[in-house]
Design an enzyme around this catalytic site. Structure first.
Site, PDB file in Angstrom:
ATOM      1  N   ARG A   1       0.838  -1.194   0.000  1.00 28.98           N
ATOM      2  CA  ARG A   1       0.000   0.000   0.000  1.00 28.98           C
ATOM      3  C   ARG A   1       0.869   1.239   0.000  1.00 28.98           C
ATOM      4  O   ARG A   1       1.704   1.430   0.865  1.00 28.98           O
ATOM      5  CB  ARG A   1      -0.885  -0.008   1.242  1.00 28.98           C
ATOM      6  CG  ARG A   1      -1.886   1.096   1.219  1.00 28.98           C
ATOM      7  CD  ARG A   1      -2.850   0.895   2.340  1.00 28.98           C
ATOM      8  NE  ARG A   1      -3.539   2.134   2.581  1.00 28.98           N
ATOM      9  CZ  ARG A   1      -4.151   2.416   3.703  1.00 28.98           C
ATOM     10  NH1 ARG A   1      -4.157   1.546   4.682  1.00 28.98           N
ATOM     11  NH2 ARG A   1      -4.760   3.566   3.845  1.00 28.98           N
TER      12      ARG A   1
ATOM     13  N   ARG B   1      -7.073  -0.872  -1.873  1.00 24.71           N
ATOM     14  CA  ARG B   1      -5.842  -1.037  -1.102  1.00 24.71           C
ATOM     15  C   ARG B   1      -5.517  -2.515  -0.895  1.00 24.71           C
ATOM     16  O   ARG B   1      -6.413  -3.342  -0.731  1.00 24.71           O
ATOM     17  CB  ARG B   1      -5.953  -0.323   0.236  1.00 24.71           C
ATOM     18  CG  ARG B   1      -7.065  -0.848   1.078  1.00 24.71           C
ATOM     19  CD  ARG B   1      -7.510   0.139   2.118  1.00 24.71           C
ATOM     20  NE  ARG B   1      -8.410   1.133   1.570  1.00 24.71           N
ATOM     21  CZ  ARG B   1      -8.950   2.115   2.280  1.00 24.71           C
ATOM     22  NH1 ARG B   1      -8.678   2.239   3.537  1.00 24.71           N
ATOM     23  NH2 ARG B   1      -9.770   2.973   1.730  1.00 24.71           N
TER      24      ARG B   1
ATOM     25  N   ASP C   1      -5.127  -2.926   4.837  1.00 25.87           N
ATOM     26  CA  ASP C   1      -5.420  -1.813   5.718  1.00 25.87           C
ATOM     27  C   ASP C   1      -5.476  -2.397   7.129  1.00 25.87           C
ATOM     28  O   ASP C   1      -6.243  -3.324   7.373  1.00 25.87           O
ATOM     29  CB  ASP C   1      -6.815  -1.316   5.314  1.00 25.87           C
ATOM     30  CG  ASP C   1      -7.096   0.049   5.826  1.00 25.87           C
ATOM     31  OD1 ASP C   1      -6.173   0.675   6.357  1.00 25.87           O
ATOM     32  OD2 ASP C   1      -8.242   0.494   5.691  1.00 25.87           O
TER      33      ASP C   1
ATOM     34  N   ASP D   1      -5.949  -1.281  11.088  1.00 24.67           N
ATOM     35  CA  ASP D   1      -6.304  -0.172  11.991  1.00 24.67           C
ATOM     36  C   ASP D   1      -6.189  -0.619  13.439  1.00 24.67           C
ATOM     37  O   ASP D   1      -6.607  -1.738  13.771  1.00 24.67           O
ATOM     38  CB  ASP D   1      -7.762   0.260  11.772  1.00 24.67           C
ATOM     39  CG  ASP D   1      -7.952   0.969  10.449  1.00 24.67           C
ATOM     40  OD1 ASP D   1      -7.062   1.729  10.062  1.00 24.67           O
ATOM     41  OD2 ASP D   1      -9.009   0.745   9.810  1.00 24.67           O
TER      42      ASP D   1
ATOM     43  N   ASP E   1     -28.633  21.640  18.140  1.00 30.56           N
ATOM     44  CA  ASP E   1     -28.456  23.074  17.883  1.00 30.56           C
ATOM     45  C   ASP E   1     -29.855  23.702  17.868  1.00 30.56           C
ATOM     46  O   ASP E   1     -30.362  24.114  16.824  1.00 30.56           O
ATOM     47  CB  ASP E   1     -27.710  23.286  16.572  1.00 30.56           C
ATOM     48  CG  ASP E   1     -26.286  22.785  16.683  1.00 30.56           C
ATOM     49  OD1 ASP E   1     -25.576  23.224  17.593  1.00 30.56           O
ATOM     50  OD2 ASP E   1     -25.899  21.911  15.891  1.00 30.56           O
TER      51      ASP E   1
HETATM   52  O1  PAF Z   1     -25.339  22.916  11.865  1.00 36.25           O
HETATM   53  C1  PAF Z   1     -24.489  23.077  10.975  1.00 36.25           C
HETATM   54  O2  PAF Z   1     -23.671  22.208  10.725  1.00 36.25           O
HETATM   55  C2  PAF Z   1     -24.449  24.380  10.192  1.00 36.25           C
HETATM   56  O3  PAF Z   1     -24.716  25.454  10.998  1.00 36.25           O
HETATM   57  C3  PAF Z   1     -25.324  24.369   8.934  1.00 36.25           C
HETATM   58  C4  PAF Z   1     -26.815  24.253   9.287  1.00 36.25           C
HETATM   59  C5  PAF Z   1     -24.943  23.237   8.025  1.00 36.25           C
HETATM   60  C6  PAF Z   1     -25.146  25.667   8.167  1.00 36.25           C
HETATM   61  O4  PAF Z   1     -23.829  25.833   7.761  1.00 36.25           O
END
Ligand code: PAF
Length: 440
Positions: free
Chosen positions: A83, A93, A96, A98, A310
């Site tokens: 490789r 490959r 591999d 790991d 988020d």
């Molecule tokens: O949550 C994220 O990864 C980012 O804020 C997003 C929604 C892709 C926008 O760039």
């Protein structure tokens, strides 16, 4: 001597011979002793260019080499079997090897992460590993290989996704979807993909006909240039994860393609974008809103998927889509947690084990408030105090904010509430962690 679990793979003939030769070479100088080798099994390639199927297996070895020295030996063995160090990553490959687990060591260094970061998400690694070392404990998750295999979600896998590099490529792909009356699911990401993203992709796969995931580290949402530089970029691994989770196309444009010369539009969602994360990272949400609206305009999705982790971002996107009448449904999927409770995030890879321990105060605090809510507590102040009490016991976690807020407007709540979200963020070491719990 330490017990070490190795992952083995080859997709260039003679595949089995390549693997056996690598195991012989590893033992050549006596620094490694192979104890057990699993059955080798056929698996389809994940991501990368078109290529033949793999033989995958695992080996349990004993060694007194440190992870770094063992890695050096492995690299030299891979080189001797054929490789090349400059070969295409995720490409064909000869062999591999790991390091999956190295005793109970946890290593996070450039080029060397142990336990192997993708060990927990891959059936073709866990199955052979469980065959020979089902009792081997993952030192971070404190679960055996057999248990990790049992918890592995079923993977979907529709083959390698189409790679779309420019907005024009995406437009072309969208046109064929529209012509065929396919519905489209969009999963916007910045790459460094993990189980949280995978859960969005699987939901999009279930609910729409074709799924496009975008991978774009959006410079406009970084207020700190060093944070932008530090952001992990792992495109090939990301494409592999997309392939395993039913994504049909990956849109990975350059910054110049997304923001060509003369680009001067900015989307501002008032209110929501100024508080909490917005107050700490000025301009961040305007960057998010701008790129998400552009992605929606390009991909014309029926449904766009975001993670609840988020929460503020999801809230802002929902508001923007509603205000501007974008013809797409915003779907928010529950936060995915690691087995120790920490919400999965691209930044978790930067946590040392000690910082991770400190960071666990965050989900514990939210869980305390959730339990109080489940027991009938409705007073915002007392719910706040429940969570704050837990955070207060972990001085190693530096709290940026902890608020009990209205889930739609994010305005801080006083008195009794019939719906609330508790949002919290802070730092464990130098890593920022966010989390939330929705109380309904
Ligand atoms: O949550 C994220 O990864 C980012 O804020 C997003 C929604 C892709 C926008 O760039």
């Amino acid at each position: 001597m330490t017990r070490v679990l190795l992952g083995l793979g080859s997709n260039l003939e003679p595949r089995e011979e390549h693997i056996r030769t690598a195991l012989d070479l590893l033992q050549e100088r006596g620094a490694v002793r192979v104890e057990r080798v699993s059955r080798l099994r056929e698996t389809e390639p994940v991501g990368g260019p078109p290529q033949g199927s793999y033989l995958n297996g695992a080996a349990l070895v004993e060694t007194d080499l440190s992870p770094r020295d063992l890695l050096a030996l492995i690299k030299s063995v891979e080189g001797r079997v054929g490789r090349s160090a400059t070969g295409v990553r995720w490409g064909p490959r000869e062999v591999d090897v790991d390091i999956l687990l190295h005793g109970d060591l946890v290593v996070q260094e450039p080029g060397l992460i142990v336990p192997h970061p993708r060990l927990t998400g891959r059936r073709f690694v866990l199955e052979p590993a469980a065959e020979i070392a089902g009792d081997f404990l993952h030192p971070v998750l404190a679960l055996s290989i057999a248990e990790l295999l049992r918890r592995l979600p079923e993977r979907l896998g529709r083959g390698a996704p189409r790679l779309l590099s420019t907005p024009e490529d995406l437009r072309g792909w969208v046109k064929t979807s529209l012509r065929n009356r396919f519905t489209t699911g969009l999963v916007p990401t910045m790459g460094a993909l993990h189980e949280g993203h995978a859960s969005l992709m699987r939901a999009a796969y279930r609910e729409t006909d074709r799924v496009v995931a975008s991978i774009f580290v959006n410079p406009r949402q970084f207020d700190d240039p060093s944070d932008l530089d530090r952001y992990p970029r792992t495109l090939e691994e990301d494409i592999a994860l997309c392939a395993e989770n039913g994504v049909d196309a990956v849109f990975a444009p350059s910054a110049e393609d997304m923001y060509p010369k003369g680009f001067c539009t900015r989307v501002e969602v008032e209110g929501i974008s100024r508080v909490l994360e917005g107050a700490i990272r000025p301009g961040h949400f305007s960057g998010v809103a701008t790129v998400v609206l552009k992605l929606i305009a390009l991909a014309l999705p029926d449904r766009a998927y975001f993670g609840q982790k988020d929460f503020q971002q999801a809230c802002l996107v929902r508001r923007m889509v509603k205000d501007l009448g974008a013809p797409c449904t915003v779907v928010v999927m529950p936060t995915v947690r690691d087995l120790d409770g920490l919400a999965v995030s691209s930044r978790n890879r930067f946590l040392s084990p000690e910082d991770r321990r400190k960071g666990l105060a965050l989900p514990r605090a939210l869980e305390a408030a959730r339990r109080a809510w489940a027991d009938g507590e409705r007073n915002a102040g007392r719910l706040h105090a429940e969570a704050a009490g837990v955070l207060g016991k972990e001085p190693g976690f530096a709290v940026d904010y902890l608020v009990v807020a209205d889930p739609e407007t994010l305005e801080t709540l006083q008195g009794d509430a019939d719906r609330a979200v508790i949002l919290a963020a802070g730092r464990a070491g130098s890593v920022r962690l966010l989390d939330n719990v929705l109380l309904e």
